[in-house]
Design a protein around this motif. Structure first.
Motif, PDB file in Angstrom:
ATOM      1  N   GLY A 125       0.789  -1.238   0.000  1.00  8.46           N
ATOM      2  CA  GLY A 125       0.000   0.000   0.000  1.00  8.46           C
ATOM      3  C   GLY A 125       0.819   1.284   0.000  1.00  8.46           C
ATOM      4  O   GLY A 125       0.264   2.380   0.024  1.00  8.46           O
ATOM      5  N   GLU A 126       2.146   1.152  -0.038  1.00 11.74           N
ATOM      6  CA  GLU A 126       3.013   2.336   0.066  1.00 11.74           C
ATOM      7  C   GLU A 126       3.251   2.975  -1.310  1.00 11.74           C
ATOM      8  O   GLU A 126       3.395   2.267  -2.299  1.00 11.74           O
ATOM      9  CB  GLU A 126       4.349   1.890   0.677  1.00 11.74           C
ATOM     10  N   THR A 127       3.326   4.303  -1.363  1.00 11.71           N
ATOM     11  CA  THR A 127       3.707   4.987  -2.608  1.00 11.71           C
ATOM     12  C   THR A 127       5.204   5.283  -2.546  1.00 11.71           C
ATOM     13  O   THR A 127       5.783   5.289  -1.450  1.00 11.71           O
ATOM     14  CB  THR A 127       2.965   6.333  -2.756  1.00 11.71           C
ATOM     15  N   PRO A 128       5.848   5.570  -3.696  1.00 11.46           N
ATOM     16  CA  PRO A 128       7.270   5.919  -3.654  1.00 11.46           C
ATOM     17  C   PRO A 128       7.547   7.098  -2.719  1.00 11.46           C
ATOM     18  O   PRO A 128       8.515   7.090  -1.968  1.00 11.46           O
ATOM     19  CB  PRO A 128       7.588   6.272  -5.103  1.00 11.46           C
ATOM     20  N   GLN A 129       6.678   8.096  -2.753  1.00  9.22           N
ATOM     21  CA  GLN A 129       6.853   9.242  -1.854  1.00  9.22           C
ATOM     22  C   GLN A 129       6.873   8.782  -0.390  1.00  9.22           C
ATOM     23  O   GLN A 129       7.728   9.192   0.399  1.00  9.22           O
ATOM     24  CB  GLN A 129       5.726  10.255  -2.098  1.00  9.22           C
ATOM     25  N   GLU A 130       5.940   7.885  -0.079  1.00  6.54           N
ATOM     26  CA  GLU A 130       5.864   7.382   1.305  1.00  6.54           C
ATOM     27  C   GLU A 130       7.092   6.552   1.668  1.00  6.54           C
ATOM     28  O   GLU A 130       7.511   6.513   2.819  1.00  6.54           O
ATOM     29  CB  GLU A 130       4.584   6.565   1.507  1.00  6.54           C
ATOM     30  N   LEU A 131       7.656   5.872   0.657  1.00  7.78           N
ATOM     31  CA  LEU A 131       8.888   5.117   0.918  1.00  7.78           C
ATOM     32  C   LEU A 131       9.980   6.071   1.409  1.00  7.78           C
ATOM     33  O   LEU A 131      10.600   5.844   2.445  1.00  7.78           O
ATOM     34  CB  LEU A 131       9.359   4.391  -0.351  1.00  7.78           C
ATOM     35  N   PHE A 132      10.192   7.152   0.667  1.00  9.96           N
ATOM     36  CA  PHE A 132      11.255   8.083   1.058  1.00  9.96           C
ATOM     37  C   PHE A 132      10.953   8.721   2.418  1.00  9.96           C
ATOM     38  O   PHE A 132      11.856   8.964   3.216  1.00  9.96           O
ATOM     39  CB  PHE A 132      11.482   9.133  -0.030  1.00  9.96           C
ATOM     40  N   GLU A 133       9.673   8.959   2.693  1.00  6.36           N
ATOM     41  CA  GLU A 133       9.297   9.520   3.997  1.00  6.36           C
ATOM     42  C   GLU A 133       9.598   8.524   5.118  1.00  6.36           C
ATOM     43  O   GLU A 133      10.105   8.889   6.171  1.00  6.36           O
ATOM     44  CB  GLU A 133       7.808   9.903   4.008  1.00  6.36           C
ATOM     45  N   ARG A 134       9.285   7.252   4.855  1.00  6.86           N
ATOM     46  CA  ARG A 134       9.565   6.199   5.849  1.00  6.86           C
ATOM     47  C   ARG A 134      11.064   6.140   6.153  1.00  6.86           C
ATOM     48  O   ARG A 134      11.484   6.095   7.319  1.00  6.86           O
ATOM     49  CB  ARG A 134       9.072   4.840   5.293  1.00  6.86           C
ATOM     50  N   VAL A 135      11.877   6.171   5.090  1.00 10.47           N
ATOM     51  CA  VAL A 135      13.330   6.064   5.277  1.00 10.47           C
ATOM     52  C   VAL A 135      13.862   7.290   6.029  1.00 10.47           C
ATOM     53  O   VAL A 135      14.628   7.159   6.991  1.00 10.47           O
ATOM     54  CB  VAL A 135      14.042   5.887   3.911  1.00 10.47           C
ATOM     55  N   ALA A 136      13.436   8.473   5.617  1.00 11.95           N
ATOM     56  CA  ALA A 136      13.924   9.712   6.249  1.00 11.95           C
ATOM     57  C   ALA A 136      13.567   9.717   7.739  1.00 11.95           C
ATOM     58  O   ALA A 136      14.388  10.074   8.587  1.00 11.95           O
ATOM     59  CB  ALA A 136      13.322  10.928   5.557  1.00 11.95           C
ATOM     60  N   ARG A 137      12.354   9.278   8.040  1.00 11.37           N
ATOM     61  CA  ARG A 137      11.905   9.288   9.437  1.00 11.37           C
ATOM     62  C   ARG A 137      12.718   8.286  10.265  1.00 11.37           C
ATOM     63  O   ARG A 137      13.265   8.618  11.311  1.00 11.37           O
ATOM     64  CB  ARG A 137      10.415   8.961   9.531  1.00 11.37           C
ATOM     65  N   GLU A 150      13.795  16.273   7.535  1.00 12.90           N
ATOM     66  CA  GLU A 150      13.453  17.098   6.374  1.00 12.90           C
ATOM     67  C   GLU A 150      14.597  17.124   5.342  1.00 12.90           C
ATOM     68  O   GLU A 150      14.374  16.965   4.140  1.00 12.90           O
ATOM     69  CB  GLU A 150      13.186  18.516   6.871  1.00 12.90           C
ATOM     70  N   GLU A 151      15.818  17.297   5.857  1.00 11.20           N
ATOM     71  CA  GLU A 151      16.997  17.334   4.955  1.00 11.20           C
ATOM     72  C   GLU A 151      17.174  15.998   4.221  1.00 11.20           C
ATOM     73  O   GLU A 151      17.447  15.964   3.029  1.00 11.20           O
ATOM     74  CB  GLU A 151      18.276  17.609   5.763  1.00 11.20           C
ATOM     75  N   PHE A 152      17.055  14.906   4.990  1.00  6.40           N
ATOM     76  CA  PHE A 152      17.236  13.577   4.397  1.00  6.40           C
ATOM     77  C   PHE A 152      16.179  13.332   3.313  1.00  6.40           C
ATOM     78  O   PHE A 152      16.469  12.800   2.242  1.00  6.40           O
ATOM     79  CB  PHE A 152      17.143  12.469   5.458  1.00  6.40           C
ATOM     80  N   LEU A 153      14.944  13.732   3.639  1.00  5.05           N
ATOM     81  CA  LEU A 153      13.860  13.522   2.674  1.00  5.05           C
ATOM     82  C   LEU A 153      14.136  14.314   1.394  1.00  5.05           C
ATOM     83  O   LEU A 153      13.977  13.803   0.289  1.00  5.05           O
ATOM     84  CB  LEU A 153      12.513  13.938   3.294  1.00  5.05           C
ATOM     85  N   LYS A 154      14.572  15.544   1.558  1.00  2.00           N
ATOM     86  CA  LYS A 154      14.784  16.418   0.401  1.00  2.00           C
ATOM     87  C   LYS A 154      15.818  15.825  -0.571  1.00  2.00           C
ATOM     88  O   LYS A 154      15.580  15.752  -1.772  1.00  2.00           O
ATOM     89  CB  LYS A 154      15.248  17.800   0.894  1.00  2.00           C
ATOM     90  N   VAL A 155      16.947  15.375  -0.040  1.00  5.54           N
ATOM     91  CA  VAL A 155      17.982  14.873  -0.959  1.00  5.54           C
ATOM     92  C   VAL A 155      17.552  13.574  -1.657  1.00  5.54           C
ATOM     93  O   VAL A 155      17.934  13.316  -2.798  1.00  5.54           O
ATOM     94  CB  VAL A 155      19.361  14.697  -0.285  1.00  5.54           C
ATOM     95  N   MET A 156      16.743  12.760  -0.953  1.00  6.73           N
ATOM     96  CA  MET A 156      16.261  11.531  -1.604  1.00  6.73           C
ATOM     97  C   MET A 156      15.172  11.840  -2.628  1.00  6.73           C
ATOM     98  O   MET A 156      15.192  11.325  -3.743  1.00  6.73           O
ATOM     99  CB  MET A 156      15.746  10.538  -0.550  1.00  6.73           C
ATOM    100  N   GLU A 157      14.228  12.692  -2.249  1.00  8.28           N
ATOM    101  CA  GLU A 157      13.146  13.094  -3.169  1.00  8.28           C
ATOM    102  C   GLU A 157      13.700  13.682  -4.462  1.00  8.28           C
ATOM    103  O   GLU A 157      13.192  13.425  -5.550  1.00  8.28           O
ATOM    104  CB  GLU A 157      12.318  14.198  -2.515  1.00  8.28           C
TER     105      GLU A 157
END
Ligand code: CDP
Length: 557
Positions: free
Chosen positions: A20-32, A52-59
């Motif tokens: 049920g995860e979207t790619p966006q949610e994947l990066f959010e999960r990892v960053a968190r 926030e920084e981690f999410l930005k560079v992955m996104e």
């Protein structure tokens, strides 16, 4: 919001997304999950800032961590590292303990390396049973079979590195153990070659083959003949590769903790037994702006990436207490790059040119320096790695025993939509067979960006040959910057590898591609050149020979 190619979405769907995860949610999960490490050192606001920084560079696809981090961060499995080396000691109990731990690691997507050099040779005595020992190659079969079995359940096929010392009595059997093209398909193999071996291969001389059980000389062999055998086997199937084991140990940051005998499966991280390393790569195609490199942006990315990888060590779930102890004691991380070929194309620099070699040195020198600074800065905030006083950095302040490493980025470069690692383009066009047997033409988008359009005749030529070199009407300059892996002379593969290696703490995973017509003698020359260039390892791949070496890197299933 993350923007991904169709291929990237397919890969993520097949193996990386949670139900049920979207790619966006994947990066959010990892960053968190990764930024939670900050809670150990500071207030929640600090963790939130880094999340926030981690999410930005992955996104932005500017930096991606290795696959296990993308797959497992924030999940019950929680094992985030791609690279491990496990000990194999000379007893049945210890050998099978190692197989068992290997299984546990491969289930989580981690790759395992082993030195089999401590096992007594085939035919040696076994006291407890009064029988004869079966030797390292025979025990490797057990590891290989175990990997086969796990493959079916895991998210990616397990990868192993098997290493044997050039001074082991069974070295010839080891060198040729993959030449039938069928055996040990879950292994890359490498011979750990010493300076002494190369000196003798060059000047003429014999090396001693020594039984590791009692240290006695078992037999002697001409170094040059052994190097010929290695070259011939590598000519046939790509295996074995070479590890320049003395050069590796000259750069061992913690010699007091032991001598390094092996690396992870693709060779980019030499490690002590029970050590692991988590990797991440900066997408170099994202630092080119208007035909120039944005060095400030690169510096920013290095800082965030080092912090990210260091955090991974604190939130990782370790498969064994001894691994946790080593990981947290040395805090090794491996920051590398992907998209080198794309960067060169954008800057219109041919891969096989002195300009590219100079830029490789400048770029990796910069990354290595900034990674060192970032690690020193982190140490001020969070403390130095606990083993620092037993390391070559004694008296300094540093968070990580190693900072850089150049991985193949087989999957993450596809997710990021760039060229893998520091490799040149493999083809500029080909016909891809998709599900249902349909054939779909593929032309490298970077080429279309430069030439804008192609005639039907040119298209046909490119799809048939995979290269530009025979297509008429394409400007020489374009042909020059779009040379593919097999068209680039081996010496340039080596020069680029050496330029990156010079500024990389760990090692560089790189394949030296050769045309079908290359001879075993050519391969021998490459191994000798690698020694002279102070590389840590060399892998060759001759066009048309068995696929063994690249298989792990392409990571297809
Ligand atoms: O791109 P990705 O993060 O998936 O991995 P890579 O850079 O191609 O490979 C990095 C490391 O992951 C390898 O050297 C292996 O240690 C490990 N690996 C593995 O265990 N199994 C695979 N099928 C591919 C890679």
């Amino acid at each position: 919001m993350v923007k991904l190619s169709e291929t990237a979405i397919e890969i993520l769907k097949a193996r990386y997304l949670r139900p049920g995860e979207t790619p966006q949610e994947l990066f959010e999960r990892v960053a968190r999950a990764v930024s939670e490490a900050e809670l150990l050192y500071g207030p929640a606001s600090q963790a939130a800032r880094w999340e926030e920084e981690f999410l930005k560079v992955m996104e932005n696809l500017e930096f991606l961590p290795n696959s296990p981090t993308l797959m497992n961060a924030g999940t019950p499995l929680g094992q985030l590292a791609a690279c491990f080396v496990l000990p194999v000691e000379d007893s049945i109990e210890e050998i099978f303990a190692s197989v068992s731990l290997m299984a546990k690691i491969q289930k989580t997507g981690g790759g395992t390396g082993f030195s089999f050099s401590r096992l007594r040779p085939k035919g040696d005595t076994v006291k407890s049973t009064n029988g004869k020992a079966s030797g390292p190659v025979s025990f490797m079969k057990v590891f290989n079979c175990a990997t086969d079995a796990i493959k079916q359940g895991g998210k990616r096929r397990g990868a192993n590195m098997g290493v044997l010392s050039v001074n082991h009595p069974d070295v010839k059997e080891f060198i040729t153990c993959k030449t039938d093209g069928k055996s040990f398909q879950n292994f890359n193999i490498s011979v750990a070659c010493t300076d002494d071996f190369f000196q003798k291969a060059l000047k003429g001389g014999e090396i001693e083959l020594i039984n590791p059980r009692d240290g006695k000389v078992w037999s002697r062999v001409k170094a040059d003949e052994l190097l010929d055998l290695i070259a011939e086997s590598a000519w046939k199937t790509g295996d074995p590769g070479i590890l320049y084991i003395d050069e590796i140990n000259r750069h061992n940051p913690t010699p007091a903790l032991g001598r390094i005998e092996a690396t992870n499966p693709c060779g980019e991280v030499p490690l002590l037994p029970y050590e692991e390393c988590n990797l991440g790569s900066i997408n170099l195609s994202k630092i080119v702006e208007k035909g120039r490199i944005n060095w400030e942006k690169l510096e920013r990315l290095v800082k965030v990436a080092v912090r990210f990888l260091d955090c991974v060590i604190d939130v990782n779930r370790y498969p064994h207490p001894e691994i946790e102890k080593m990981a947290k004691g040395n805090r090794k991380i491996g920051l590398g790059v992907m998209g080198w070929a794309e960067l060169l194309i954008e800057l219109e620099i041919p891969y096989d040119s002195e300009e590219a070699v100079e830029l490789a040195e400048r770029l990796m020198g910069f990354i290595n320096r900034k990674a060192f600074e970032a690690s020193a800065e982190l140490a001020k905030q969070k403390g130095s790695f606990p083993n620092i006083d037993k390391s070559v950095y004694r008296g300094k302040t540093l968070r990580n025993a190693t900072r850089t490493s150049i991985a193949p980025t087989g999957t993450i470069s596809m997710i990021a939509g760039t060229t893998p690692s520091i490799e040149p383009l493999f083809a500029v066009g080909y016909v891809k067979r998709v599900l249902g047997g349909r054939r779909v033409p593929f032309i490298e988008p970077l080429l279309m960006k430069k030439v804008k359009e192609l005639s039907l005749q040119q298209l046909k030529e490119i799809l048939e040959s995979g290269t530009l070199q025979r297509a008429e009407g394409i400007p020489e300059k374009i042909k020059r910057i779009f040379k593919t892996a097999h068209e680039i002379a081996p010496e340039w593969h080596l020069k680029i590898q050496a330029a990156f290696q010079k500024h990389t703490d760990n090692a560089v995973s790189k394949t030296v591609n050769l045309p079908k017509s290359a001879t075993p003698e050519d391969i021998k020359e490459i191994f000798i050149t690698g020694y002279k260039l102070k590389l840590k390892g060399v892998t060759v791949f001759r066009e048309g020979s068995k696929e063994g070496v690249v298989e792990f890197k392409v990571d297809q299933e």
